[in-house]
Design a protein around this motif. Structure first.
Motif, PDB file in Angstrom:
ATOM      1  N   VAL A  54     -82.727 -13.726 -14.372  1.00 19.65           N
ATOM      2  CA  VAL A  54     -83.087 -14.145 -13.012  1.00 19.65           C
ATOM      3  C   VAL A  54     -81.866 -14.135 -12.096  1.00 19.65           C
ATOM      4  O   VAL A  54     -81.935 -13.700 -10.935  1.00 19.65           O
ATOM      5  N   HIS A  55     -80.731 -14.596 -12.631  1.00 17.74           N
ATOM      6  CA  HIS A  55     -79.529 -14.722 -11.804  1.00 17.74           C
ATOM      7  C   HIS A  55     -78.639 -13.487 -11.827  1.00 17.74           C
ATOM      8  O   HIS A  55     -77.604 -13.458 -11.149  1.00 17.74           O
ATOM      9  N   LEU A  56     -79.035 -12.466 -12.576  1.00 19.91           N
ATOM     10  CA  LEU A  56     -78.218 -11.261 -12.693  1.00 19.91           C
ATOM     11  C   LEU A  56     -77.911 -10.598 -11.349  1.00 19.91           C
ATOM     12  O   LEU A  56     -76.770 -10.158 -11.122  1.00 19.91           O
ATOM     13  N   PRO A  57     -78.874 -10.502 -10.412  1.00 18.39           N
ATOM     14  CA  PRO A  57     -78.545  -9.874  -9.123  1.00 18.39           C
ATOM     15  C   PRO A  57     -77.445 -10.579  -8.342  1.00 18.39           C
ATOM     16  O   PRO A  57     -76.825  -9.965  -7.460  1.00 18.39           O
ATOM     17  N   LEU A  58     -77.202 -11.850  -8.650  1.00 16.28           N
ATOM     18  CA  LEU A  58     -76.145 -12.574  -7.937  1.00 16.28           C
ATOM     19  C   LEU A  58     -74.758 -12.143  -8.374  1.00 16.28           C
ATOM     20  O   LEU A  58     -73.795 -12.261  -7.606  1.00 16.28           O
ATOM     21  N   VAL A  59     -74.635 -11.673  -9.619  1.00 11.79           N
ATOM     22  CA  VAL A  59     -73.306 -11.345 -10.144  1.00 11.79           C
ATOM     23  C   VAL A  59     -73.077  -9.834 -10.250  1.00 11.79           C
ATOM     24  O   VAL A  59     -71.931  -9.389 -10.316  1.00 11.79           O
ATOM     25  N   LEU A  60     -74.163  -9.058 -10.291  1.00 16.32           N
ATOM     26  CA  LEU A  60     -74.014  -7.605 -10.289  1.00 16.32           C
ATOM     27  C   LEU A  60     -73.582  -7.127  -8.903  1.00 16.32           C
ATOM     28  O   LEU A  60     -74.006  -7.687  -7.890  1.00 16.32           O
ATOM     29  N   PRO A  61     -72.745  -6.099  -8.829  1.00 17.71           N
ATOM     30  CA  PRO A  61     -72.490  -5.490  -7.517  1.00 17.71           C
ATOM     31  C   PRO A  61     -73.820  -5.026  -6.906  1.00 17.71           C
ATOM     32  O   PRO A  61     -74.633  -4.394  -7.605  1.00 17.71           O
ATOM     33  N   PRO A  62     -74.089  -5.337  -5.647  1.00 18.47           N
ATOM     34  CA  PRO A  62     -75.368  -4.942  -5.037  1.00 18.47           C
ATOM     35  C   PRO A  62     -75.670  -3.456  -5.147  1.00 18.47           C
ATOM     36  O   PRO A  62     -76.828  -3.065  -5.265  1.00 18.47           O
ATOM     37  N   VAL A  63     -74.615  -2.632  -5.117  1.00 25.14           N
ATOM     38  CA  VAL A  63     -74.820  -1.189  -5.237  1.00 25.14           C
ATOM     39  C   VAL A  63     -75.424  -0.859  -6.605  1.00 25.14           C
ATOM     40  O   VAL A  63     -76.274   0.046  -6.715  1.00 25.14           O
ATOM     41  N   VAL A  64     -75.001  -1.583  -7.636  1.00 27.25           N
ATOM     42  CA  VAL A  64     -75.552  -1.359  -8.973  1.00 27.25           C
ATOM     43  C   VAL A  64     -77.035  -1.738  -9.001  1.00 27.25           C
ATOM     44  O   VAL A  64     -77.864  -1.023  -9.569  1.00 27.25           O
ATOM     45  N   THR A  65     -77.367  -2.850  -8.369  1.00 22.54           N
ATOM     46  CA  THR A  65     -78.775  -3.260  -8.291  1.00 22.54           C
ATOM     47  C   THR A  65     -79.598  -2.196  -7.577  1.00 22.54           C
ATOM     48  O   THR A  65     -80.702  -1.845  -8.016  1.00 22.54           O
ATOM     49  N   GLY A  66     -79.078  -1.674  -6.474  1.00 21.26           N
ATOM     50  CA  GLY A  66     -79.782  -0.615  -5.748  1.00 21.26           C
ATOM     51  C   GLY A  66     -79.950   0.630  -6.587  1.00 21.26           C
ATOM     52  O   GLY A  66     -81.014   1.276  -6.567  1.00 21.26           O
ATOM     53  N   TYR A  67     -78.924   0.971  -7.343  1.00 21.02           N
ATOM     54  CA  TYR A  67     -79.011   2.157  -8.205  1.00 21.02           C
ATOM     55  C   TYR A  67     -80.060   1.961  -9.298  1.00 21.02           C
ATOM     56  O   TYR A  67     -80.834   2.872  -9.603  1.00 21.02           O
ATOM     57  N   LEU A  68     -80.088   0.763  -9.892  1.00 20.44           N
ATOM     58  CA  LEU A  68     -81.088   0.478 -10.920  1.00 20.44           C
ATOM     59  C   LEU A  68     -82.504   0.553 -10.349  1.00 20.44           C
ATOM     60  O   LEU A  68     -83.428   1.045 -11.007  1.00 20.44           O
TER      61      LEU A  68
END
Length: 228
Positions: A54-68
């Motif tokens: 649940v909290h992973l998007p807070l610590v991942l670089p946002p660009v990585v989240t967008g890529y995923l």
């Protein structure tokens, strides 16, 4: 006076930002309530794993989240062909911008609701249960009214986060004027053009007003929850 005049590009970016933020919160809220309830009230194998996810998007670089998101929901992604068969396209669309913003706002909404749930005395819910109320009625008529300030505070913070989301959004849906260009991506685009300081200033002022207003409302609601 020209500094105060908002142009059509800025208005489009503002409208899209507000639409994206509202839709992001609407998408996140029902799931966030269920997840927050599971984390606050239930103990099960994988509890810590769910909390971390649940909290992973807070610590991942946002660009990585967008890529995923692109890997999963892009036209050639995991679910891309299925979505395309249903006539749904998320990558490079405003709907995709709302999804990216929802993913980034989700942890903040869950956290606020979970804190509100943990502040509720479980004995109140147990008392309602002993009087014959079903779990659904207990949640609807006892738990939900008690956590309402926290729920609204979470929605407001999520709205503010979605309003300012940039990294995941621009990676997943690019920066298309009138389609996916939010205030954050519009500011980034205008910064690349010399002599646009006035336009940048106007958009930054709009972002500050909206974000500060949302956070102030969230603080008021949080204080109300503490008093209750």
């Amino acid at each position: 006076m020209s500094w105060l005049t908002i142009g059509p590009v800025e208005l489009d970016a503002l409208r899209l930002s507000l639409w994206v933020a509202v839709v992001a919160v609407a998408l996140s809220l029902p799931v966030a309530v269920a997840v927050a309830y599971a984390l606050a009230r239930c103990r099960f194998w994988g509890h810590g794993l769910l909390n971390a996810l649940v909290h992973l998007p807070l610590v991942l670089p946002p660009v990585v989240t967008g890529y995923l998101l692109l890997v999963v929901f892009g036209r050639k992604g995991t679910f891309g062909p299925v979505l395309e068969a249903l006539g749904i396209q998320l990558a490079f669309t405003s709907a995709g911008a709302a999804l990216a913003a929802a993913v980034m706002a989700f942890p903040l909404i869950v956290r606020a609701i979970r804190l509100a749930l943990e502040a509720v005395d479980p004995r109140l819910e147990e008392a309602a249960g002993t009087l014959g109320a079903s779990p659904i009625k207990v949640f609807a008529f006892v738990t939900l009214p008690l956590i309402l300030p926290g729920l609204v505070a979470g929605a407001v913070v999520g709205f503010a986060k979605a309003l300012g989301e940039f990294g995941a959004t621009i990676t997943f849906v690019s920066n298309i004027p009138g389609e996916t260009q939010t205030l954050a991506s519009a500011i980034y685009a205008v910064l690349q053009v010399p002599g646009q300081e006035a336009a940048v200033g106007r958009m930054i002022a709009l972002s500050l007003i909206l974000s500060f207003g949302a956070l102030l409302l969230s603080e008021v609601l949080a204080r109300k929850m503490v008093r209750r």
